[in-house]
Design a protein around this motif. Structure first.
Motif, mmCIF file in Angstrom:
data_model
loop_
_atom_site.group_PDB
_atom_site.id
_atom_site.type_symbol
_atom_site.label_atom_id
_atom_site.label_comp_id
_atom_site.label_asym_id
_atom_site.label_seq_id
_atom_site.Cartn_x
_atom_site.Cartn_y
_atom_site.Cartn_z
ATOM 1 N N LYS A 51 0.024 -4.611 9.755
ATOM 2 C CA LYS A 51 -1.144 -5.274 10.109
ATOM 3 C C LYS A 51 -2.414 -4.487 10.188
ATOM 4 O O LYS A 51 -3.600 -4.950 10.534
ATOM 5 C CB LYS A 51 -0.856 -5.524 11.896
ATOM 6 N N TRP A 52 -2.483 -3.393 9.473
ATOM 7 C CA TRP A 52 -3.664 -2.391 9.385
ATOM 8 C C TRP A 52 -4.700 -2.973 8.461
ATOM 9 O O TRP A 52 -4.154 -3.754 7.370
ATOM 10 C CB TRP A 52 -3.063 -1.116 9.018
ATOM 11 N N GLN A 53 -5.901 -2.982 8.684
ATOM 12 C CA GLN A 53 -6.954 -3.183 7.535
ATOM 13 C C GLN A 53 -8.129 -2.361 7.898
ATOM 14 O O GLN A 53 -8.496 -1.890 9.178
ATOM 15 C CB GLN A 53 -7.338 -4.766 7.988
ATOM 16 N N PRO A 54 -8.716 -1.923 6.814
ATOM 17 C CA PRO A 54 -9.560 -0.898 6.831
ATOM 18 C C PRO A 54 -10.927 -1.538 7.407
ATOM 19 O O PRO A 54 -11.765 -0.328 7.906
ATOM 20 C CB PRO A 54 -9.889 -0.616 5.350
ATOM 21 N N HIS A 55 -11.237 -2.648 7.654
ATOM 22 C CA HIS A 55 -12.474 -3.324 8.087
ATOM 23 C C HIS A 55 -12.049 -4.764 8.397
ATOM 24 O O HIS A 55 -11.168 -5.383 8.048
ATOM 25 C CB HIS A 55 -13.445 -3.366 7.135
ATOM 26 N N PRO A 56 -12.836 -5.062 9.265
ATOM 27 C CA PRO A 56 -12.412 -6.595 9.988
ATOM 28 C C PRO A 56 -12.577 -7.679 8.815
ATOM 29 O O PRO A 56 -12.207 -8.713 8.876
ATOM 30 C CB PRO A 56 -13.583 -6.795 11.023
ATOM 31 N N LYS A 57 -13.483 -7.503 7.859
ATOM 32 C CA LYS A 57 -13.651 -8.333 6.858
ATOM 33 C C LYS A 57 -12.382 -8.184 5.724
ATOM 34 O O LYS A 57 -12.431 -9.046 4.805
ATOM 35 C CB LYS A 57 -15.110 -8.278 6.087
ATOM 36 N N SER A 58 -11.779 -7.216 5.953
ATOM 37 C CA SER A 58 -10.649 -6.828 4.794
ATOM 38 C C SER A 58 -9.485 -7.645 5.227
ATOM 39 O O SER A 58 -9.113 -7.843 6.258
ATOM 40 C CB SER A 58 -10.651 -5.387 4.603
ATOM 41 N N MET A 59 -8.754 -7.620 4.227
ATOM 42 C CA MET A 59 -7.388 -8.038 4.516
ATOM 43 C C MET A 59 -6.434 -7.145 4.801
ATOM 44 O O MET A 59 -6.797 -5.927 4.886
ATOM 45 C CB MET A 59 -6.481 -8.538 2.976
ATOM 46 N N THR A 60 -5.375 -7.654 5.840
ATOM 47 C CA THR A 60 -4.440 -6.809 6.199
ATOM 48 C C THR A 60 -3.607 -6.168 4.953
ATOM 49 O O THR A 60 -3.469 -6.907 3.952
ATOM 50 C CB THR A 60 -3.513 -7.254 7.296
ATOM 51 N N ILE A 61 -2.869 -5.044 5.260
ATOM 52 C CA ILE A 61 -2.026 -4.453 4.036
ATOM 53 C C ILE A 61 -1.023 -5.844 3.834
ATOM 54 O O ILE A 61 -0.709 -5.946 2.613
ATOM 55 C CB ILE A 61 -1.573 -3.308 4.563
ATOM 56 N N GLU A 62 -0.526 -6.326 5.108
ATOM 57 C CA GLU A 62 0.489 -7.363 4.706
ATOM 58 C C GLU A 62 -0.270 -8.437 3.820
ATOM 59 O O GLU A 62 0.402 -8.948 2.804
ATOM 60 C CB GLU A 62 0.867 -8.073 5.720
ATOM 61 N N ASP A 63 -1.252 -9.055 4.100
ATOM 62 C CA ASP A 63 -1.853 -10.178 3.264
ATOM 63 C C ASP A 63 -2.222 -9.412 1.836
ATOM 64 O O ASP A 63 -2.015 -10.368 0.921
ATOM 65 C CB ASP A 63 -3.208 -10.573 3.742
ATOM 66 N N LEU A 64 -2.539 -8.443 1.787
ATOM 67 C CA LEU A 64 -3.049 -7.714 0.341
ATOM 68 C C LEU A 64 -1.607 -7.675 -0.345
ATOM 69 O O LEU A 64 -1.685 -7.961 -1.617
ATOM 70 C CB LEU A 64 -3.708 -6.429 0.537
ATOM 71 N N THR A 65 -0.712 -7.177 0.152
ATOM 72 C CA THR A 65 0.524 -6.972 -0.633
ATOM 73 C C THR A 65 1.322 -7.924 -1.045
ATOM 74 O O THR A 65 1.862 -8.211 -1.911
ATOM 75 C CB THR A 65 1.569 -6.049 -0.009
ATOM 76 N N VAL A 66 1.234 -9.156 -0.239
ATOM 77 C CA VAL A 66 1.811 -10.470 -0.274
ATOM 78 C C VAL A 66 1.077 -11.153 -1.500
ATOM 79 O O VAL A 66 1.631 -11.747 -2.288
ATOM 80 C CB VAL A 66 1.951 -11.174 0.984
ATOM 81 N N HIS A 67 -0.213 -10.896 -1.466
ATOM 82 C CA HIS A 67 -0.926 -11.505 -2.650
ATOM 83 C C HIS A 67 -0.768 -10.715 -3.876
ATOM 84 O O HIS A 67 -0.494 -11.566 -4.810
ATOM 85 C CB HIS A 67 -2.625 -11.494 -2.177
ATOM 86 N N ILE A 68 -0.544 -9.477 -3.926
ATOM 87 C CA ILE A 68 -0.270 -8.835 -4.957
ATOM 88 C C ILE A 68 1.175 -9.171 -5.688
ATOM 89 O O ILE A 68 1.454 -9.434 -6.933
ATOM 90 C CB ILE A 68 -0.092 -7.372 -4.716
ATOM 91 N N VAL A 69 2.388 -9.200 -4.794
ATOM 92 C CA VAL A 69 3.543 -9.754 -5.205
ATOM 93 C C VAL A 69 3.430 -11.229 -5.823
ATOM 94 O O VAL A 69 4.351 -11.561 -6.726
ATOM 95 C CB VAL A 69 4.588 -9.489 -4.261
ATOM 96 N N ASP A 70 2.571 -11.983 -5.512
ATOM 97 C CA ASP A 70 2.520 -13.327 -5.643
ATOM 98 C C ASP A 70 1.916 -13.452 -7.068
ATOM 99 O O ASP A 70 1.974 -14.530 -7.727
ATOM 100 C CB ASP A 70 1.928 -14.290 -4.580
ATOM 101 N N LEU A 71 1.130 -12.734 -7.512
ATOM 102 C CA LEU A 71 0.226 -12.970 -8.872
ATOM 103 C C LEU A 71 0.952 -13.282 -10.066
ATOM 104 O O LEU A 71 0.479 -14.022 -10.746
ATOM 105 C CB LEU A 71 -1.094 -11.873 -8.786
ATOM 106 N N PRO A 72 1.898 -12.582 -10.410
ATOM 107 C CA PRO A 72 2.958 -12.771 -11.634
ATOM 108 C C PRO A 72 3.341 -14.173 -11.572
ATOM 109 O O PRO A 72 3.625 -14.755 -12.596
ATOM 110 C CB PRO A 72 4.143 -11.689 -11.438
ATOM 111 N N ASN A 73 3.522 -14.931 -10.214
ATOM 112 C CA ASN A 73 3.553 -16.501 -10.471
ATOM 113 C C ASN A 73 2.484 -17.274 -11.053
ATOM 114 O O ASN A 73 2.886 -18.287 -11.387
ATOM 115 C CB ASN A 73 3.819 -16.841 -8.699
ATOM 116 N N TRP A 74 1.312 -16.530 -11.123
ATOM 117 C CA TRP A 74 0.371 -17.312 -11.848
ATOM 118 C C TRP A 74 0.615 -17.695 -13.235
ATOM 119 O O TRP A 74 -0.126 -18.348 -13.996
ATOM 120 C CB TRP A 74 -1.091 -16.670 -11.576
#
Length: 176
Positions: free
Chosen positions: A31-54
């Motif tokens: 749930k950590w994020q470096p800035h309120p406008k940044s994604m959380t680590i969870e959101d960022l990593t889920v996006h990363i793992v989903d990209l090969p699906n593209w």
């Protein structure tokens, strides 16, 4: 020149580097994020793992319309869940690349939101964008981890942590 074997090689190389980065993501920091406008680590990593699906999206469709097909990211409960999602996504991307011809890679593919055209690509360009996004967001994750003082692995050569031996000591102590 055949581009599909190059895409398959690139997918495996990027997946290997991505695995190393994901292995050190602490579940307690999801749930950590470096800035309120940044994604959380969870959101960022889920996006990363989903990209090969593209890659499969590029191969099996003629486009994506966010108005009719909203993005529903997968979920992961922990670090191992992220790694499992990555393996599924990479397998799906590999399978798709093995089922397309060089000629089909040149077919048009459109990204839209309702009637608004966001991008016109060909299928090969969508695959390249997916790889670029994977690298971009993985680097972003590296910054997040660095801000948390977590030693990071190298991507295209050794990281400063690997050169100092700090990464190996930390990696040996991580429990998933």
């Amino acid at each position: 020149m055949n581009i599909i074997p190059m895409f398959l090689k690139e997918l495996e190389q990027e997946a290997q580097t991505t695995r190393k980065m994901l292995e050190i993501v602490p579940t307690d920091k999801f749930k950590w994020q470096p800035h309120p406008k940044s994604m959380t680590i969870e959101d960022l990593t889920v996006h990363i793992v989903d990209l090969p699906n593209w890659l499969a999206l590029a191969v099996y469709t003629d486009g994506l319309n966010f108005a009719t097909e909203p993005y529903n990211p997968p979920t992961a409960e922990n670090t191992q869940g992220l790694l499992d999602l990555l393996e599924q996504s990479v397998a799906k991307g590999k399978e798709a690349l093995q089922h397309i011809s060089e000629e089909e890679l040149l077919k048009p593919w459109t990204l839209s939101n309702g009637d608004v055209i966001l991008q016109n690509y060909n299928k090969a360009e969508v695959i390249r964008v997916a790889f670029c996004q994977l690298v971009h967001h993985r680097a972003q994750l590296g910054v997040y981890l660095r801000l948390l003082n977590i030693p990071i692995p190298g991507s295209y050569g050794p990281s400063a942590d690997e050169l100092s031996g700090e990464y190996q000591r930390e990696a040996a102590s991580i429990e998933l």
